[in-house]
Structure formats: C-alpha cells, structure tokens
Design an enzyme around this catalytic site. Structure first.
Site, PDB file in Angstrom:
ATOM      1  N   SER A   1       0.806  -1.225   0.000  1.00 60.57           N
ATOM      2  CA  SER A   1       0.000   0.000   0.000  1.00 60.57           C
ATOM      3  C   SER A   1       0.842   1.280   0.000  1.00 60.57           C
ATOM      4  O   SER A   1       1.639   1.488  -0.890  1.00 60.57           O
ATOM      5  CB  SER A   1      -0.968  -0.043   1.183  1.00 60.57           C
ATOM      6  OG  SER A   1      -1.943   0.954   1.057  1.00 60.57           O
ATOM      7  N   HIS A   2       0.716   2.089   1.035  1.00 58.04           N
ATOM      8  CA  HIS A   2       1.394   3.387   1.099  1.00 58.04           C
ATOM      9  C   HIS A   2       2.759   3.293   1.781  1.00 58.04           C
ATOM     10  O   HIS A   2       3.410   4.304   1.985  1.00 58.04           O
ATOM     11  CB  HIS A   2       0.503   4.377   1.844  1.00 58.04           C
ATOM     12  CG  HIS A   2       0.082   3.843   3.176  1.00 58.04           C
ATOM     13  ND1 HIS A   2      -0.753   2.754   3.302  1.00 58.04           N
ATOM     14  CD2 HIS A   2       0.404   4.206   4.428  1.00 58.04           C
ATOM     15  CE1 HIS A   2      -0.925   2.486   4.569  1.00 58.04           C
ATOM     16  NE2 HIS A   2      -0.239   3.350   5.284  1.00 58.04           N
TER      17      HIS A   2
ATOM     18  N   ASP B   1      -0.684   1.650  -4.351  1.00 63.22           N
ATOM     19  CA  ASP B   1      -1.536   0.715  -5.095  1.00 63.22           C
ATOM     20  C   ASP B   1      -2.863   1.340  -5.543  1.00 63.22           C
ATOM     21  O   ASP B   1      -3.733   0.637  -6.066  1.00 63.22           O
ATOM     22  CB  ASP B   1      -1.788  -0.555  -4.275  1.00 63.22           C
ATOM     23  CG  ASP B   1      -2.545  -0.285  -2.982  1.00 63.22           C
ATOM     24  OD1 ASP B   1      -2.327   0.778  -2.368  1.00 63.22           O
ATOM     25  OD2 ASP B   1      -3.362  -1.135  -2.579  1.00 63.22           O
TER      26      ASP B   1
ATOM     27  N   ASP C   1      -5.533   2.700  -4.033  1.00 64.49           N
ATOM     28  CA  ASP C   1      -6.855   2.668  -3.387  1.00 64.49           C
ATOM     29  C   ASP C   1      -7.087   3.902  -2.508  1.00 64.49           C
ATOM     30  O   ASP C   1      -8.223   4.306  -2.301  1.00 64.49           O
ATOM     31  CB  ASP C   1      -7.108   1.355  -2.620  1.00 64.49           C
ATOM     32  CG  ASP C   1      -6.001   1.003  -1.641  1.00 64.49           C
ATOM     33  OD1 ASP C   1      -4.998   1.754  -1.551  1.00 64.49           O
ATOM     34  OD2 ASP C   1      -6.135  -0.033  -0.955  1.00 64.49           O
ATOM     35  N   ARG C   2      -6.008   4.522  -2.033  1.00 68.91           N
ATOM     36  CA  ARG C   2      -6.177   5.735  -1.213  1.00 68.91           C
ATOM     37  C   ARG C   2      -6.022   6.998  -2.045  1.00 68.91           C
ATOM     38  O   ARG C   2      -5.312   6.991  -3.049  1.00 68.91           O
ATOM     39  CB  ARG C   2      -5.126   5.782  -0.117  1.00 68.91           C
ATOM     40  CG  ARG C   2      -5.232   4.658   0.861  1.00 68.91           C
ATOM     41  CD  ARG C   2      -4.168   4.821   1.934  1.00 68.91           C
ATOM     42  NE  ARG C   2      -4.280   3.715   2.863  1.00 68.91           N
ATOM     43  CZ  ARG C   2      -3.957   3.791   4.133  1.00 68.91           C
ATOM     44  NH1 ARG C   2      -3.471   4.908   4.636  1.00 68.91           N
ATOM     45  NH2 ARG C   2      -4.089   2.747   4.923  1.00 68.91           N
TER      46      ARG C   2
ATOM     47  N   LYS D   1     -11.517   0.088  -1.773  1.00 66.18           N
ATOM     48  CA  LYS D   1     -11.580   1.532  -1.879  1.00 66.18           C
ATOM     49  C   LYS D   1     -10.914   1.931  -3.193  1.00 66.18           C
ATOM     50  O   LYS D   1     -10.094   1.192  -3.720  1.00 66.18           O
ATOM     51  CB  LYS D   1     -10.946   2.202  -0.682  1.00 66.18           C
ATOM     52  CG  LYS D   1      -9.579   1.690  -0.269  1.00 66.18           C
ATOM     53  CD  LYS D   1      -9.215   2.342   1.061  1.00 66.18           C
ATOM     54  CE  LYS D   1      -7.866   1.881   1.586  1.00 66.18           C
ATOM     55  NZ  LYS D   1      -7.916   0.572   2.237  1.00 66.18           N
TER      56      LYS D   1
ATOM     57  N   ASP E   1      -2.031   6.599  -3.292  1.00 64.22           N
ATOM     58  CA  ASP E   1      -0.980   5.800  -2.652  1.00 64.22           C
ATOM     59  C   ASP E   1      -0.408   4.800  -3.658  1.00 64.22           C
ATOM     60  O   ASP E   1      -0.799   4.772  -4.830  1.00 64.22           O
ATOM     61  CB  ASP E   1      -1.483   5.122  -1.374  1.00 64.22           C
ATOM     62  CG  ASP E   1      -2.426   3.966  -1.634  1.00 64.22           C
ATOM     63  OD1 ASP E   1      -3.001   3.907  -2.733  1.00 64.22           O
ATOM     64  OD2 ASP E   1      -2.579   3.111  -0.747  1.00 64.22           O
TER      65      ASP E   1
HETATM   66  C1  G6P Z   1      -5.846  -0.557   5.084  1.00 61.47           C
HETATM   67  C2  G6P Z   1      -7.263  -1.030   5.148  1.00 61.47           C
HETATM   68  C3  G6P Z   1      -8.144   0.058   5.652  1.00 61.47           C
HETATM   69  C4  G6P Z   1      -7.646   0.619   6.953  1.00 61.47           C
HETATM   70  C5  G6P Z   1      -6.214   1.037   6.832  1.00 61.47           C
HETATM   71  C6  G6P Z   1      -5.603   1.452   8.160  1.00 61.47           C
HETATM   72  O1  G6P Z   1      -5.719   0.425   4.107  1.00 61.47           O
HETATM   73  O2  G6P Z   1      -7.725  -1.425   3.874  1.00 61.47           O
HETATM   74  O3  G6P Z   1      -9.441  -0.451   5.783  1.00 61.47           O
HETATM   75  O4  G6P Z   1      -8.411   1.723   7.325  1.00 61.47           O
HETATM   76  O5  G6P Z   1      -5.452  -0.022   6.323  1.00 61.47           O
HETATM   77  O6  G6P Z   1      -5.648   0.380   9.053  1.00 61.47           O
HETATM   78  P1  G6P Z   1      -4.916   0.427  10.458  1.00 61.47           P
HETATM   79  O7  G6P Z   1      -5.311  -0.849  11.104  1.00 61.47           O
HETATM   80  O8  G6P Z   1      -3.444   0.554  10.184  1.00 61.47           O
HETATM   81  O9  G6P Z   1      -5.450   1.645  11.155  1.00 61.47           O
HETATM   82 ZN    ZN Z   2      -3.337   1.253  -0.569  1.00 61.61          ZN
END
Ligand code: G6P
Ligand code: ZN
Length: 566
Positions: free
Chosen positions: A121-122, A294, A296-297, A393, A292
């Site tokens: 992810s990020h 990938d 999704d954010r 997302k 981000d």
């Molecule tokens: C991922 C999940 C999200 C979540 C985020 C933070 O991106 O897909 O649903 O809000 O992580 O999660 P955390 O447990 O690190 O607060």
């Molecule tokens: Zn991501």
C-alpha cells in the site's frame, strides 16, 4: 502449446509461524520475503491450499502488483505455483501492473475465484522497504477473517509446496500464453491484459465523462494537479484523466511507477505528499489529488492547498451522490464507515434518511454490506472511499466523483466543503499515530486503559480542560456484529463518547510492519456558524490532553509525541 510438458515438482519446506495476514494481507520487510528460505513460496502455497481443490481446478485468478521492488520475482513464483496447484488460468496486468481497484474490478468482471495483489500500500518499497501480499476473494474484496485464519492455519503446519520451476512467462507480451503441464491438470493459461482497459470501461459506465471533460477543457478550464507518487496510478492517471478526460499532460506528475517510489512514501497525506501541497499553495491549480502506491487511497486538496479531511470527503460525496449517473440509476442505499471515521457521514445519512453502518477498521467489513445490497457508499478516515462498483476503496473513483460534483455544482473545492459545514455542521477531526512502539508496552497500555475506561467510576466522570468541560456518556471496547452473517468481531478499539458527541478513540493498527502502532483519534462536532472556521488542533486540544492523560501514552511508550499527526 509448448513442445514437451513442463514438470511439476513438490518441494519440502519448513513452516513459519508469523504468516498471519493483517487487515491488508501479509506485510513484512522486503528482506523477509527476499532472504528467508521459501517464505514467499510457503505463503503462496497456504493461499492456494485455502481454496478447495475442486474449486481450484480450472478456475481463474487475477494477479497484479503496484510495481514495487520484488513484485516481478514474486509474480514469477506465483505463476509457477498456480500452475502446479491446478489453477486453470491467471489473468495478469501488463508488466505485472494492476492497481488494487483494478484487480477488484477484473475479478468481478471475469468472475474469477479471487486475486493476489502484491503491494504494501502506502508503505515505502525497495530492498530496505516493505513488501506485501494481499488475497482477494470472488466478490473482489479483501479476504474475510474466516479465509485469512484458514491461510494462517495452513501456513503453520506446511511441509511442502508444489511448483513448476521451469515455467517462464513474458509479462511484457499482451495476450495468451499456454502451457502443457506434466500432471493430471488441464493446460495452464496465462493472459497478460492491459492494466487500464477493464477498469476504464467500468468508470465510463459510472460517470458522465463528457461533464468532467467539460470541466477540465475549454476556455475556463479547471486547472488540476495530480500526483501519482511514483506508484501504480501513473498509467491510470495518464490514460483516464489526460487522454480520456482532456486534462493537459503536465497536470499529472510522478506518473512512472518506480520500484522504490523514488525513495518516497507513496502516501497521499499532508506529510508525504508535501510537494503537491506546495504546488497547490501557489494558487495556480483549483484541484489537487494524490494516490498511494496501489491506488486505493486518495487525498483531495483545493486551491491554495485547502485540505479536505477524508472523513469530510466521504460525507460530501454521500451528500452529492445524485450528481453521478451510477447512483441516479442504482439509487442510494445505505452508507458505511469504519468506527474511528468521523461521524460527518452519519449527519448526511440522517438528512437523506439512509441507514448508516459502523464497522471495524478494514475494508473487508464493507463486503457483506455491499454484497447484500445494504450499502452504496463507504469510507474511512485513512484516506479511503468507494462504492459498490467494486469491493475495494478506489482513489481515482473518489477523484472523478469530486470532479463530477464540481462540474455539477460549479463551485470550488473549498466552497463545496464550507457549504456542507454550513448545512450540516463541522466535525473537527484529527489522528495521532505513535509508530514503531514496543509491542508489549502498547499491549499493556491498551489493556490497562480498557480497564480504566470501562470501570463504572469512569462513566460518570467529567473532564475540565481550560474553559471546556467534557462529560463521559458512554465508553466501550468496540465490537461489531455483521448484520449479514451474524459474525462477531471484538476488541476493535477503545471508545470514549462524551455527551456533546465528541469522541476519543484508541486502537492498535492492524497494518504495521515493525513494532506496534497506536492510533489516537479525536473528534468534536460544531454546529454554530460562527465557529466553523477554527484551527483543528486548537479545537481538539482539550480532547487530546484528556487522551494523553488517561492513557499515559508518553510515560508508557517513552515517546514525547506522535510520529505523525493527520
Ligand atoms: C488498510 C485497510 C483500511 C484501513 C487502513 C488502516 O488500508 O484497507 O481499511 O483503514 O489499512 O488500518 P490500520 O489498522 O493501520 O489503522
Ligand atoms: Zn493502498
């Protein structure tokens, strides 16, 4: 077909006990995958074995990555192991590239059994960064706990894995590649697909592209700046925003996916998208967005760097859904947000007479709500928003939604946000993250704090800070019962709700790689039109002071302050 069948071999291995997928798959330092013997192979075998052999045989899976370092190596292994484990067909993005929303979209479109996404992810990438493997199921969404528990279970006793070490594919060649295997399974096929096409077609069916194009082109065009943060989104931004929707090519920056994201955190936040914030402050652009690694954010900024809080963003999207053709056709069912996300969305749900669901953090919890037709839109404080068009997302979807709203309302980002506050009030909101905290210290802090706040004496307590007095109304350790399958998820965060609707929340992150991350969220609601323009930190200062005091977080973690404030 290849001339002679490719051998399938079984390799002996030793299990690992730390392959428990978190909220977003198995995420570790890249080094762990790269240097621990068969670490990757063990986990992939556990994922494949979690699928019943009958379902596996001849089925299709989707594979994509955000382009980070080690993805190509991992894809090669996944292909060799999928073939050896009876998967019939793999659909893989060109050069291995697929955003997380695109994987979700393709799984649904081609009715695949699931998909594997290589991303952390990020989090930063590269040999010294992070790597991750996510497994999504047939609805296109992240695997639910029942599945990840099974994967973990299998991984703990795994003794062997199956692989076709001689099988080679060419990730750069679009189209089919067929292989004949030396086993009972049917021929194995790999299909390399364009990274953007299928996803773009879905977006076309959701939005009024000509309305957005009208906004981005012509004499009074909206000037935008989009930062793909050297992640997977570059090809999507160029193709969709520039080629299709007419944004000038120089509106899009950092659009070449880099294995190490240029040494940056591919994180669309005020901290890590600082160069976008700077560019927006110049005043030249009326709309800014970053994604981000990938895709999704997302983060939305208005002219002069006006920041749209992600919890506000989802509420504003909700209030304006009728601008979007998809929702004109499908109607608007319920809304959902994760528990720590601000309650701005609740106000919209109430005004629109729509049901609101409050779930634990983790996109997977929205899956059942959407599959059962209960929910049209969901969002989180952690820069995620999306609808039931897929089961992840979707950053670019959020951006096109904002542009559609701007086109329909003919207003700036800031005006849209301020009008929203004026109509429904403002939820001041912030999050403190304490990253890389000692695991034990974090565990004991949460345990003891849980005991303190759920004690009877606490629930009648009043806190006076400066001129403000906060009376506790309710406290709990958040627990969720899924309305569809009745499953119960406990221990999802400590909540203190005050009589004026303010909230303080404590939780441990489920996505960290090293040590523990403690998150503190503070929120307060303001309806008075005279008080909608204050500094967030000033408004929330007293709540933060209470949070620090009752948790003793600084004393217990040895920290003087948070690592990041959002
Ligand atoms: C991922 C999940 C999200 C979540 C985020 C933070 O991106 O897909 O649903 O809000 O992580 O999660 P955390 O447990 O690190 O607060
Ligand atoms: Zn991501």
């Amino acid at each position: 077909m290849e001339a002679c069948p490719i051998p399938v071999v079984t390799v002996q291995t030793v299990p690992y006990d730390d392959q428990k997928p978190g909220n977003s798959g198995l995420r570790k330092k890249t080094m762990v995958f790269e240097s621990k013997r068969n670490y990757l192979q063990n986990f992939i075998q556990s994922v494949l074995s979690s699928i019943d052999l009958r379902d596996r045989q001849g089925c299709t899976m989707v594979v994509g990555s955000d382009g980070r370092y080690f993805s190509r190596t991992a894809i090669e292994v996944i292909v060799q192991m999928a073939a050896a484990n009876g998967i019939g067909r793999l659909v893989i993005g060109h050069n291995g590239i697929l955003s997380t929303p695109a994987v979700s979209c393709i799984i649904r479109k081609i009715k695949a059994i699931g998909g594997i996404i290589l991303t952390a992810s990020h989090n930063p990438g590269g040999p010294g960064g992070d790597f991750g493997i996510k497994f999504n199921v047939a609805n296109g969404g992240p695997a639910p706990d029942t599945v990840t528990d099974k994967i973990h279970q299998i991984s703990r006793t795994l003794e062997e894995f199956a692989i076709c070490p001689d099988l080679r594919i060419d990730l750069s060649r679009l189209g089919r590649q067929d292989f004949d295997l030396e086993n009972k399974f049917k021929p194995f096929r790999v299909e390399i697909v364009d990274s953007v096409d299928v996803y773009l077609n879905l977006l076309r069916s959701i939005f009024d592209f000509s309305a957005i194009k009208g906004l981005l082109t012509g004499s009074d065009q909206l000037k935008i700046r989009i930062d793909a943060m050297n992640g997977v989104m570059g090809p999507y931004v160029r193709r969709i925003l520039c080629d299709e929707l007419g944004a000038p090519a120089n509106s899009a920056v950092n659009c070449i996916p880099l294995e190490d994201f240029g040494g940056q955190h591919p994180d669309p936040s005020l901290t890590y998208a600082a160069s976008l914030v700077e560019a927006m402050k110049g005043g030249e652009f009326g709309f800014g967005a970053a994604f981000d690694g990938d895709g999704d954010r997302y983060m939305i900024l208005g002219q002069n760097g006006f920041f749209v809080n992600p919890s506000d963003s989802v509420a504003i999207i909700a209030a304006n859904l009728p601008c979007i053709p998809y929702f004109q056709q499908m109607g608007v069912r319920g809304f959902a947000r994760s528990m720590p996300t601000s309650t701005a969305l609740d106000k919209v749900a109430k005004a629109m007479k729509v049901t609101l669901y409050e779930t634990p953090t983790g996109w997977k919890f929205f899956g059942n709500l959407m599959d059962s037709g209960r929910c049209s839109l969901c969002g989180e404080e952690s820069f995620g928003a999306g609808s039931d068009h897929i089961r992840e997302k979707d950053g670019l979807w959020a951006v096109l939604t904002w542009l559609s709203i701007m086109a329909a309302r003919k207003q700036s980002v800031e005006k849209i946000v301020r009008d929203h506050w004026a109509r429904l009030g403002r939820n001041y909101y912030c999050r403190f993250d304490y990253e890389g905290v000692d695991q034990k210290a974090a565990f004991f802090m949460m345990r003891d704090l849980g005991a303190v706040i759920t004690d009877k004496a606490f629930t009648s307590q009043k806190f006076a800070v400066g001129n403000s007095v906060y009376s506790v109304e309710k406290t709990d350790n958040f627990e969720y019962t899924d309305p569809v399958d009745g499953s119960v998820t406990k221990n999802q965060g400590l909540r203190i709700i005050f009589t004026d609707g303010s909230r303080i929340i404590f939780r441990l992150s489920l996505t960290g790689c090293a040590g523990a991350t403690i998150r503190i969220y503070a929120e307060s609601y303001e309806r008075d039109p005279e008080k909608l323009n204050r500094e967030t930190q000033a408004v929330l200062g007293p709540l933060i002071a209470i949070a620090l005091k009752i948790s003793e977080i600084h004393e217990r973690t040895g920290r003087k302050g948070p690592t990041v404030i959002t």
